[in-house]
Design a protein around this motif. Sequence first.
Motif, mmCIF file in Angstrom:
data_model
loop_
_atom_site.group_PDB
_atom_site.id
_atom_site.type_symbol
_atom_site.label_atom_id
_atom_site.label_comp_id
_atom_site.label_asym_id
_atom_site.label_seq_id
_atom_site.Cartn_x
_atom_site.Cartn_y
_atom_site.Cartn_z
ATOM 1 N N PHE A 1 0.908 -1.213 0.289
ATOM 2 C CA PHE A 1 0.183 -0.141 0.066
ATOM 3 C C PHE A 1 0.932 1.190 -0.046
ATOM 4 C CE2 PHE A 1 -2.727 -3.062 2.464
ATOM 5 C CZ PHE A 1 -3.625 -3.477 1.431
ATOM 6 N N GLY A 2 2.082 1.350 0.444
ATOM 7 C CA GLY A 2 2.863 2.341 0.332
ATOM 8 C C GLY A 2 2.265 3.511 1.260
ATOM 9 N N VAL A 3 2.651 4.887 1.323
ATOM 10 C CA VAL A 3 2.161 5.917 2.072
ATOM 11 C C VAL A 3 0.565 5.847 2.025
ATOM 12 C CG1 VAL A 3 2.178 8.497 2.730
ATOM 13 C CG2 VAL A 3 4.224 7.102 1.695
ATOM 14 N N ALA A 4 0.132 5.987 3.220
ATOM 15 C CA ALA A 4 -1.495 5.925 3.128
ATOM 16 C C ALA A 4 -1.979 7.056 4.273
ATOM 17 C CB ALA A 4 -1.941 4.676 3.976
ATOM 18 N N TRP A 5 -3.148 7.724 3.674
ATOM 19 C CA TRP A 5 -3.463 8.959 4.603
ATOM 20 C C TRP A 5 -5.106 8.602 4.831
ATOM 21 C CZ3 TRP A 5 -4.627 13.915 1.688
ATOM 22 C CH2 TRP A 5 -5.406 15.045 2.484
ATOM 23 N N TYR A 6 -5.426 8.341 6.005
ATOM 24 C CA TYR A 6 -6.814 8.242 6.690
ATOM 25 C C TYR A 6 -7.612 9.378 6.185
ATOM 26 C CZ TYR A 6 -10.292 6.788 10.060
ATOM 27 O OH TYR A 6 -11.261 6.643 10.870
ATOM 28 N N GLN A 7 -8.674 9.199 5.433
ATOM 29 C CA GLN A 7 -9.697 10.279 5.001
ATOM 30 C C GLN A 7 -11.052 10.308 5.740
ATOM 31 O OE1 GLN A 7 -9.156 12.741 2.568
ATOM 32 N NE2 GLN A 7 -7.083 12.040 2.748
ATOM 33 N N SER A 8 -11.628 9.256 5.894
ATOM 34 C CA SER A 8 -13.330 9.382 6.574
ATOM 35 C C SER A 8 -13.558 7.837 6.887
ATOM 36 C CB SER A 8 -13.987 9.750 5.371
ATOM 37 O OG SER A 8 -15.349 9.843 5.728
ATOM 38 N N ASP A 9 -14.594 7.759 7.533
ATOM 39 C CA ASP A 9 -15.268 6.559 8.141
ATOM 40 C C ASP A 9 -16.450 6.450 6.951
ATOM 41 O OD1 ASP A 9 -13.512 6.202 10.083
ATOM 42 O OD2 ASP A 9 -15.142 7.054 11.458
ATOM 43 N N PHE B 1 -7.418 16.248 -3.837
ATOM 44 C CA PHE B 1 -7.848 14.805 -4.627
ATOM 45 C C PHE B 1 -7.465 14.953 -6.138
ATOM 46 C CE2 PHE B 1 -10.799 14.861 -0.841
ATOM 47 C CZ PHE B 1 -10.100 14.191 -0.188
ATOM 48 N N ASN B 2 -6.200 15.309 -6.402
ATOM 49 C CA ASN B 2 -5.990 15.382 -7.545
ATOM 50 C C ASN B 2 -4.408 15.057 -8.076
ATOM 51 O OD1 ASN B 2 -4.132 17.992 -7.446
ATOM 52 N ND2 ASN B 2 -6.179 18.695 -6.870
ATOM 53 N N ARG B 3 -3.810 15.399 -9.147
ATOM 54 C CA ARG B 3 -2.376 15.018 -9.421
ATOM 55 C C ARG B 3 -1.361 15.554 -8.687
ATOM 56 N NH1 ARG B 3 -1.955 17.508 -15.468
ATOM 57 N NH2 ARG B 3 -1.637 19.726 -14.808
ATOM 58 N N GLU B 4 -1.675 16.667 -7.801
ATOM 59 C CA GLU B 4 -0.958 17.259 -6.918
ATOM 60 C C GLU B 4 -0.977 16.627 -5.492
ATOM 61 O OE1 GLU B 4 -1.342 21.226 -6.854
ATOM 62 O OE2 GLU B 4 -0.303 21.547 -8.966
ATOM 63 N N THR B 5 -1.749 15.597 -5.126
ATOM 64 C CA THR B 5 -1.953 15.049 -4.006
ATOM 65 C C THR B 5 -0.621 14.327 -3.557
ATOM 66 O OG1 THR B 5 -4.188 14.632 -4.249
ATOM 67 C CG2 THR B 5 -3.316 13.278 -2.611
ATOM 68 N N PHE B 6 0.009 14.440 -2.358
ATOM 69 C CA PHE B 6 1.325 13.985 -2.007
ATOM 70 C C PHE B 6 1.530 14.220 -0.377
ATOM 71 C CE2 PHE B 6 2.349 18.197 -1.947
ATOM 72 C CZ PHE B 6 3.765 18.394 -1.192
ATOM 73 N N SER B 7 2.210 13.151 -0.093
ATOM 74 C CA SER B 7 2.752 13.431 1.383
ATOM 75 C C SER B 7 4.457 13.577 1.437
ATOM 76 C CB SER B 7 2.149 12.267 2.341
ATOM 77 O OG SER B 7 0.868 12.176 2.438
ATOM 78 N N ILE B 8 4.743 14.189 2.522
ATOM 79 C CA ILE B 8 6.260 14.272 2.674
ATOM 80 C C ILE B 8 6.757 14.483 4.096
ATOM 81 C CG2 ILE B 8 5.861 17.088 2.684
ATOM 82 C CD1 ILE B 8 8.667 16.790 0.949
ATOM 83 N N SER B 9 7.877 13.797 4.703
ATOM 84 C CA SER B 9 8.395 14.029 5.655
ATOM 85 C C SER B 9 9.710 14.545 5.761
ATOM 86 C CB SER B 9 8.376 12.804 6.549
ATOM 87 O OG SER B 9 8.977 12.885 7.796
ATOM 88 N N THR B 10 9.806 15.849 6.072
ATOM 89 C CA THR B 10 11.249 16.374 6.152
ATOM 90 C C THR B 10 12.169 16.015 6.911
ATOM 91 O OG1 THR B 10 10.581 18.723 6.863
ATOM 92 C CG2 THR B 10 10.319 18.321 4.483
ATOM 93 N N GLY B 11 11.611 15.314 7.987
ATOM 94 C CA GLY B 11 12.462 15.049 9.042
ATOM 95 C C GLY B 11 11.463 14.826 10.450
ATOM 96 N N GLY B 12 12.162 14.105 11.607
ATOM 97 C CA GLY B 12 11.196 14.199 12.744
ATOM 98 C C GLY B 12 11.527 12.893 13.395
ATOM 99 N N PRO B 13 10.828 12.628 14.481
ATOM 100 C CA PRO B 13 11.057 11.414 15.427
ATOM 101 C C PRO B 13 10.760 10.212 14.770
ATOM 102 C CG PRO B 13 8.939 12.492 15.902
ATOM 103 C CD PRO B 13 9.616 13.232 14.797
ATOM 104 N N THR B 14 10.087 9.982 13.632
ATOM 105 C CA THR B 14 9.742 8.610 13.246
ATOM 106 C C THR B 14 10.554 8.259 11.853
ATOM 107 O OG1 THR B 14 7.946 9.795 12.134
ATOM 108 C CG2 THR B 14 7.676 8.676 14.103
ATOM 109 N N VAL B 15 10.354 9.143 10.799
ATOM 110 C CA VAL B 15 10.783 8.706 9.437
ATOM 111 C C VAL B 15 11.024 9.796 8.655
ATOM 112 C CG1 VAL B 15 8.525 8.270 8.441
ATOM 113 C CG2 VAL B 15 10.238 7.099 7.464
ATOM 114 N N THR B 16 11.860 9.854 7.736
ATOM 115 C CA THR B 16 12.001 10.864 6.630
ATOM 116 C C THR B 16 12.136 10.259 5.161
ATOM 117 O OG1 THR B 16 13.613 11.847 8.046
ATOM 118 C CG2 THR B 16 13.681 12.743 5.778
ATOM 119 N N PHE B 17 10.979 11.013 4.543
ATOM 120 C CA PHE B 17 10.858 10.843 3.269
ATOM 121 C C PHE B 17 10.461 11.768 2.191
ATOM 122 C CE2 PHE B 17 6.901 9.790 4.883
ATOM 123 C CZ PHE B 17 5.928 10.296 4.124
ATOM 124 N N GLY B 18 10.867 11.754 1.000
ATOM 125 C CA GLY B 18 10.736 13.087 -0.064
ATOM 126 C C GLY B 18 9.411 13.008 -0.442
ATOM 127 N N ALA B 19 9.018 14.045 -1.374
ATOM 128 C CA ALA B 19 7.302 14.091 -1.723
ATOM 129 C C ALA B 19 6.998 12.556 -2.412
ATOM 130 C CB ALA B 19 7.306 15.210 -2.640
#
Length: 216
Positions: free
Chosen positions: A112-120, A137-155
């Motif tokens: 599943f990769g990166v997942a983002w909870y939307q709704s019940d 909810f379009n071709r610009e939908t993304f997540s990013i982690s630029t650093g922190g206590p858990t994980v770092t990943f790009g857009a």
Amino acid sequence: MKKHMTTNRWQRHSFLARVLVMALMISLTAGTMSLLSVQTTEASTGHIRPPKPAFQFSMIPSPNINQCLPEASGFVSITRGAQNDIMQVSVRGLVPDTGYDLFVIEIPNKPFGVAWYQSDLETDHDGKGSVTVQGIFNRETFSISTGGPTVTFGATHQFHLGLWFNDPQVPFDQGCEPGQTSPIVTPFNGEQHAGIQVLNTANFPDAQGPLSFVNP
């Protein structure tokens, strides 16, 4: 003589009434034309923008779901707005009176990769349900982690959708987990104690999920 004067007076009043009615009609017509002119001008300058047509697609049963829920299906409509999008998800053929959890995901099937909870989403006694979500909810939908206590990943874009059983016991009792001796538990709800996936968008390629076809 008196009758002739009365007739003349009625004729003058009738003429004045007709003049007033004609003046009112001219005024209303001019006002309408002026309003139409303003609307046309605003539309041509971009002040009034017609809504963009909705992008629509289906969700299909996840692996093994056809065996236990042969009528399971989903339908999604995304309408673009000036600032964000409106996504409506409708389902049918699911377990009645049951809770589900909707996620935007990177790829439709495991892992599943990166997942983002939307709704019940809750089904009725006929196994039908729907939910409306507002966001990007379009071709610009993304997540990013630029650093922190858990994980770092790009857009990382998330162009797929997945729907999970909220209660792990439900798909197990429905026979959706052949060969299992106990319910499969996944982290796809608010308590991170959900069931298996029931619908997804694997009818689109992994790298070209349906959201990638919605222009921002």
